[in-house]
Design a protein around this motif. Sequence first.
Motif, PDB file in Angstrom:
ATOM      1  N   VAL A   1       0.814  -1.204   0.000  1.00 43.54           N
ATOM      2  CA  VAL A   1       0.000   0.000   0.000  1.00 43.54           C
ATOM      3  C   VAL A   1       0.855   1.265   0.000  1.00 43.54           C
ATOM      4  O   VAL A   1       0.376   2.338  -0.336  1.00 43.54           O
ATOM      5  N   ALA A   2       2.126   1.155   0.342  1.00 43.77           N
ATOM      6  CA  ALA A   2       3.000   2.324   0.352  1.00 43.77           C
ATOM      7  C   ALA A   2       4.029   2.277  -0.775  1.00 43.77           C
ATOM      8  O   ALA A   2       4.971   3.050  -0.774  1.00 43.77           O
ATOM      9  N   ASP A   3       3.854   1.388  -1.730  1.00 44.62           N
ATOM     10  CA  ASP A   3       4.771   1.273  -2.850  1.00 44.62           C
ATOM     11  C   ASP A   3       4.073   1.777  -4.104  1.00 44.62           C
ATOM     12  O   ASP A   3       3.017   1.280  -4.480  1.00 44.62           O
ATOM     13  N   GLU A   4       4.661   2.786  -4.759  1.00 42.14           N
ATOM     14  CA  GLU A   4       4.036   3.372  -5.946  1.00 42.14           C
ATOM     15  C   GLU A   4       3.837   2.363  -7.070  1.00 42.14           C
ATOM     16  O   GLU A   4       2.912   2.480  -7.855  1.00 42.14           O
ATOM     17  N   LYS A   5       4.705   1.367  -7.144  1.00 36.07           N
ATOM     18  CA  LYS A   5       4.587   0.369  -8.204  1.00 36.07           C
ATOM     19  C   LYS A   5       3.372  -0.532  -8.009  1.00 36.07           C
ATOM     20  O   LYS A   5       2.815  -1.040  -8.967  1.00 36.07           O
TER      21      LYS A   5
ATOM     22  N   ILE B   1      -3.261  -2.671  -6.589  1.00 32.26           N
ATOM     23  CA  ILE B   1      -4.068  -2.978  -5.398  1.00 32.26           C
ATOM     24  C   ILE B   1      -5.462  -2.361  -5.542  1.00 32.26           C
ATOM     25  O   ILE B   1      -6.473  -3.006  -5.248  1.00 32.26           O
ATOM     26  N   LEU B   2      -5.532  -1.109  -6.005  1.00 32.91           N
ATOM     27  CA  LEU B   2      -6.832  -0.460  -6.186  1.00 32.91           C
ATOM     28  C   LEU B   2      -7.687  -1.180  -7.232  1.00 32.91           C
ATOM     29  O   LEU B   2      -8.875  -1.436  -7.005  1.00 32.91           O
ATOM     30  N   VAL B   3      -7.094  -1.516  -8.359  1.00 31.11           N
ATOM     31  CA  VAL B   3      -7.852  -2.173  -9.425  1.00 31.11           C
ATOM     32  C   VAL B   3      -8.316  -3.556  -8.972  1.00 31.11           C
ATOM     33  O   VAL B   3      -9.476  -3.944  -9.179  1.00 31.11           O
ATOM     34  N   ALA B   4      -7.433  -4.317  -8.341  1.00 27.81           N
ATOM     35  CA  ALA B   4      -7.796  -5.669  -7.891  1.00 27.81           C
ATOM     36  C   ALA B   4      -8.905  -5.621  -6.841  1.00 27.81           C
ATOM     37  O   ALA B   4      -9.851  -6.422  -6.890  1.00 27.81           O
ATOM     38  N   SER B   5      -8.831  -4.688  -5.916  1.00 27.71           N
ATOM     39  CA  SER B   5      -9.873  -4.605  -4.886  1.00 27.71           C
ATOM     40  C   SER B   5     -11.199  -4.129  -5.485  1.00 27.71           C
ATOM     41  O   SER B   5     -12.263  -4.561  -5.047  1.00 27.71           O
ATOM     42  N   GLU B   6     -11.153  -3.285  -6.490  1.00 23.27           N
ATOM     43  CA  GLU B   6     -12.384  -2.837  -7.142  1.00 23.27           C
ATOM     44  C   GLU B   6     -13.045  -3.986  -7.917  1.00 23.27           C
ATOM     45  O   GLU B   6     -14.266  -4.157  -7.877  1.00 23.27           O
TER      46      GLU B   6
ATOM     47  N   LEU C   1      -4.835   5.866   0.716  1.00 20.83           N
ATOM     48  CA  LEU C   1      -3.908   6.919   0.317  1.00 20.83           C
ATOM     49  C   LEU C   1      -2.985   7.303   1.468  1.00 20.83           C
ATOM     50  O   LEU C   1      -3.399   7.395   2.621  1.00 20.83           O
ATOM     51  N   ASN C   2      -1.717   7.491   1.158  1.00 24.19           N
ATOM     52  CA  ASN C   2      -0.753   7.987   2.125  1.00 24.19           C
ATOM     53  C   ASN C   2       0.269   8.848   1.399  1.00 24.19           C
ATOM     54  O   ASN C   2       0.232   8.975   0.178  1.00 24.19           O
ATOM     55  N   VAL C   3       1.189   9.446   2.139  1.00 20.74           N
ATOM     56  CA  VAL C   3       2.135  10.396   1.564  1.00 20.74           C
ATOM     57  C   VAL C   3       3.020   9.746   0.505  1.00 20.74           C
ATOM     58  O   VAL C   3       3.335  10.360  -0.505  1.00 20.74           O
ATOM     59  N   LYS C   4       3.382   8.489   0.685  1.00 19.37           N
ATOM     60  CA  LYS C   4       4.294   7.826  -0.242  1.00 19.37           C
ATOM     61  C   LYS C   4       3.677   7.564  -1.611  1.00 19.37           C
ATOM     62  O   LYS C   4       4.391   7.484  -2.605  1.00 19.37           O
TER      63      LYS C   4
ATOM     64  N   VAL D   1       0.780   8.857  -7.340  1.00 22.15           N
ATOM     65  CA  VAL D   1       0.096   7.914  -8.219  1.00 22.15           C
ATOM     66  C   VAL D   1      -1.317   7.592  -7.739  1.00 22.15           C
ATOM     67  O   VAL D   1      -2.097   7.007  -8.490  1.00 22.15           O
ATOM     68  N   GLY D   2      -1.677   7.959  -6.523  1.00 24.20           N
ATOM     69  CA  GLY D   2      -2.961   7.561  -5.967  1.00 24.20           C
ATOM     70  C   GLY D   2      -4.006   8.652  -5.872  1.00 24.20           C
ATOM     71  O   GLY D   2      -5.165   8.370  -5.581  1.00 24.20           O
ATOM     72  N   ASP D   3      -3.624   9.897  -6.117  1.00 23.98           N
ATOM     73  CA  ASP D   3      -4.592  10.983  -6.018  1.00 23.98           C
ATOM     74  C   ASP D   3      -5.528  10.932  -7.221  1.00 23.98           C
ATOM     75  O   ASP D   3      -5.097  10.968  -8.365  1.00 23.98           O
TER      76      ASP D   3
END
Length: 163
Positions: free
Chosen positions: A16-20, A25-30, A103-106, A110-112
Motif C-alpha cells: 500500500v506504500a509502494d508506488e509500483k 491494489i486499487l484495481v484488484a480490490s475494485e 492513500l498515504n504520503v508515499k 500515483v494515488g490521487d
Amino acid sequence: MNMVLSMLGWEPVFFVADEKWFRSILVASEIWKHAGFNTIIYLATIAGINPEMYEAARVDGISRLQAMRYITPPSIAPVIIIMLILSTGSIINDDFEQVFNLLNVKVMDVGDVLSTYTYSEGLVRMNYSYAAAVGLFKNVVALVLVLAANTLARRVNKDSAIF
C-alpha cells in the motif's frame, strides 16, 4: 502475502506504500468488490434462458461448447448491454472511500484521483467554487459517456437501449 514472500526467501513488500503496487491494489480490490453482484446478475440471466433452445440445439447436433458460444451470448446480449451502460457511468467515478483510506504520503503522486483531489481542494484548502467546478465537470463527462454508450447500445440492439 508477505508471509508467503518471506517463506519463499524474498523481501516483504509494503504494497500500500509502494508506488509500483498501489494502482494494482486499487484495481484488484475494485474488481473483487463488484464481481459478486455482476456474477449474480449474469447467472440469473443465464438461468432465464429458455431450456428448449439448448434442447433444440442438441437435437441439431451441436456440442456443449458450441451451445455456450452460439446460444448463451446472444440470449444475454440485452443484459450485457444494460450492464455496460450502467458501468460506463461509473468509469470516471472513483470510489472515494477506498482511495482515501488507502492513500498515504508515499503514494500521493500515483494515488490521487478526482474525488480525493476535489476533497482536498474543497474541504482542506477551502476552495469551494473550484472544487464544485471539478465535481460538475466530472459529472458532465460521466453523462456524456453514458449517452455515448446508450447510443452505441441502440445501434447494436434496438431493445437494449435504456432511453
